[in-house]
Design an enzyme around this catalytic site. Structure first.
Site, mmCIF file in Angstrom:
data_model
loop_
_atom_site.group_PDB
_atom_site.id
_atom_site.type_symbol
_atom_site.label_atom_id
_atom_site.label_comp_id
_atom_site.label_asym_id
_atom_site.label_seq_id
_atom_site.Cartn_x
_atom_site.Cartn_y
_atom_site.Cartn_z
ATOM 1 N N HIS A 70 4.862 15.973 -18.819
ATOM 2 C CA HIS A 70 4.914 14.910 -17.801
ATOM 3 C C HIS A 70 6.316 14.347 -17.716
ATOM 4 O O HIS A 70 6.667 13.461 -18.487
ATOM 5 C CB HIS A 70 3.931 13.803 -18.178
ATOM 6 C CG HIS A 70 3.777 12.738 -17.133
ATOM 7 N ND1 HIS A 70 4.546 11.610 -17.102
ATOM 8 C CD2 HIS A 70 2.929 12.627 -16.094
ATOM 9 C CE1 HIS A 70 4.175 10.831 -16.103
ATOM 10 N NE2 HIS A 70 3.183 11.434 -15.479
ATOM 11 N N VAL A 76 8.852 11.823 -19.027
ATOM 12 C CA VAL A 76 8.624 10.388 -19.020
ATOM 13 C C VAL A 76 7.225 10.147 -19.588
ATOM 14 O O VAL A 76 6.318 10.958 -19.400
ATOM 15 C CB VAL A 76 8.767 9.806 -17.593
ATOM 16 C CG1 VAL A 76 7.794 10.421 -16.631
ATOM 17 C CG2 VAL A 76 8.668 8.303 -17.588
ATOM 18 N N GLY A 79 2.533 6.306 -17.349
ATOM 19 C CA GLY A 79 2.172 4.889 -17.331
ATOM 20 C C GLY A 79 0.747 4.646 -17.769
ATOM 21 O O GLY A 79 0.440 3.645 -18.400
ATOM 22 N N CYS A 80 -0.144 5.586 -17.465
ATOM 23 C CA CYS A 80 -1.548 5.412 -17.843
ATOM 24 C C CYS A 80 -1.720 5.398 -19.356
ATOM 25 O O CYS A 80 -2.642 4.758 -19.864
ATOM 26 C CB CYS A 80 -2.420 6.488 -17.201
ATOM 27 S SG CYS A 80 -1.982 8.163 -17.663
ATOM 28 N N ASP A 84 -3.433 2.489 -21.399
ATOM 29 C CA ASP A 84 -4.519 2.774 -22.334
ATOM 30 C C ASP A 84 -4.245 2.139 -23.694
ATOM 31 O O ASP A 84 -5.165 1.621 -24.327
ATOM 32 C CB ASP A 84 -4.725 4.286 -22.476
ATOM 33 C CG ASP A 84 -6.076 4.594 -23.099
ATOM 34 O OD1 ASP A 84 -7.098 4.402 -22.415
ATOM 35 O OD2 ASP A 84 -6.103 5.018 -24.271
#
Length: 167
Positions: A70, A76, A79-80, A84
């Site tokens: 990713h 990077v 963001g998830c 989480d």
């Protein structure tokens, strides 16, 4: 469980294995989905709302699994995954307070991204401020606000993280 104010990686793994809060109660996910290496502070009286605070850290290493996929050639942290981690910490807080039940993320009102966690970063820090704990028959729900900082730079903020423990 001996209630402490900080937890190392070995203790977090014990929580993921169900050894911390007892059978059928809150657990952290196992690696690689465990998104922090240690909890540096947890208490039930401080924070922005004086209802509790939990801080945790993740050492950023270039070989972390998500950097490889990713995004290809533009690595990077998703963001998830940071979001989480915040849910994980709210669930841990509920278990730490002695509330029974299995944890589930229930939602978030808003998330604002202002940066990225990159391979060059050294440390991600999570700061969670507990807003309130609601108890209903068979369930406990925690509401909190959270931040993720990378090398002391604000990366994103989440408002009204919502996690439930269900018997």
């Amino acid at each position: 469980m001996i209630k402490k104010n900080n937890y190392n990686y070995t203790e977090l793994i014990e929580c993921a294995e169900g050894k911390m809060f007892g059978p059928g109660n809150a657990k952290l996910p196992s690696p690689p989905m465990l998104m922090f290496d240690k909890i540096t502070n947890i208490d039930s009286i401080s924070g922005k709302y004086k209802k509790g605070k939990i801080n945790a850290e993740l050492e950023i290493k270039p070989e972390l699994w998500f950097f490889e996929c990713h995004f290809k050639e533009d690595p990077v942290m998703p963001g998830c995954l940071g979001l989480d981690a915040m849910w994980q910490l709210v669930g841990f807080f509920l278990g730490w307070t002695g509330e029974p039940g299995k944890g589930r993320a229930l939602g978030v009102n808003s998330v604002k991204f202002t940066g990225e966690v990159l391979k060059k970063n050294k440390k991600a820090v999570y700061e969670i401020d507990i807003k309130r704990i609601l108890k209903k028959e068979g369930a406990t729900v925690g509401l909190a606000d959270g931040k993720l900082l990378a090398d002391d730079k604000l990366i994103y903020e989440a408002e009204n993280l919502k996690v439930g423990l269900f018997k």
